[in-house]
Design an enzyme around this catalytic site. Structure first.
Site, PDB file in Angstrom:
ATOM      1  CG  PHE A 179      -9.964  92.425  49.681  1.00 29.34           C
ATOM      2  CD1 PHE A 179     -11.336  92.423  49.839  1.00 29.34           C
ATOM      3  CD2 PHE A 179      -9.356  93.538  49.115  1.00 29.34           C
ATOM      4  CE1 PHE A 179     -12.104  93.512  49.442  1.00 29.34           C
ATOM      5  CE2 PHE A 179     -10.105  94.638  48.715  1.00 29.34           C
ATOM      6  CZ  PHE A 179     -11.487  94.628  48.888  1.00 29.34           C
ATOM      7  CG  ASP A 180      -8.719  85.733  54.089  1.00 30.01           C
ATOM      8  OD1 ASP A 180      -7.570  85.251  54.028  1.00 30.01           O
ATOM      9  OD2 ASP A 180      -9.744  85.036  54.184  1.00 30.01           O
ATOM     10  CB  VAL A 181      -7.116  84.819  49.280  1.00 26.65           C
ATOM     11  CG1 VAL A 181      -7.430  83.989  48.031  1.00 26.65           C
ATOM     12  CG2 VAL A 181      -6.176  85.963  48.925  1.00 26.65           C
TER      13      VAL A 181
END
Length: 221
Positions: A10-12
């Site tokens: 996941f990107d943040v």
């Protein structure tokens, strides 16, 4: 290919956490300019990271975030001092998670769960530690470890090495389509979390799936 997925990356910023939740603290300090500050700040933050990567003049994301804030307040002709800057930077280390983030990560616990961000560790680790997601993430991966911002191939290669899986075994998720294009080009399976209903960019790299929020990824179980 969905059955081959071993790791979820996941990107943040924008994906798990709402980058524009800083607008509330911006409003506390600057009234009706709060939302505009949050928007310009984010735009300049991304621009600086891209430009520094192209110029070969790397700075950690915490420095870029401070510089982008400095630019934003100057552009909008708003008075500021070190106390105001620190207050807003602290808000960035305490962003609100999107409403569905914790529930979705909990339901996907049968996979290895990692976050992979352009954020430097001095931003990422406090953010995650102080959030409802802290016990749901197996690995925090920062581009600062190799000084290569996404969407460079070297950045995605580093994340792959850390997780010890093959490219086709990764589902990569981001709300940033430039990040999705980079991950798809590298060979990850991708899901664009298109929260704002934006059209696809003309980069020749279409995501495997497009969802309005993270609930859509449950079909990858």
């Amino acid at each position: 290919m969905k059955s081959s997925i071993q790791a979820l990356i996941f990107d943040v910023y924008g994906t798990l956490f709402d980058v524009y939740s800083v607008k509330e603290k911006c409003r506390d300090l600057y009234g009706d300019k709060g939302e505009e500050i949050s928007i310009v700040w984010r735009q300049k933050q991304l621009q600086y990271s891209f430009l520094r990567q192209l110029m070969g003049q790397y700075e950690p994301f915490s420095k870029i975030t401070r510089d982008a804030l400095d630019y934003t307040l100057t552009k909008l002709e708003l008075p500021y001092d070190e106390e105001k800057v620190e207050t807003l930077l602290e808000a960035y280390r305490n962003l609100e998670a999107h409403p569905e983030s914790a529930e979705i990560l909990e339901q996907m616990r049968d996979k290895k769960i990692a976050v992979f961000s352009n954020g430097s560790r001095d931003m990422l680790e406090p953010l995650i530690k102080n959030s409802v997601l802290s016990e749901l993430i197996d690995e925090i991966i920062s581009v600062d470890d190799i000084k290569q911002y996404k969407p460079t191939p070297a950045s995605y290669s580093y994340a792959l090495k850390v997780l010890g899986v093959e490219r086709h075994e990764v589902l990569f998720m981001s709300s940033n389509e430039w990040d999705i294009a980079g991950a798809k080009s590298f060979g990850f399976q991708t899901a664009w979390i298109n929260r704002d209903g934006m059209p696809l960019d003309k980069l020749g790299m279409e995501p495997d799936s497009i969802y309005r929020d993270l609930t859509g990824i449950l079909e990858w179980q």
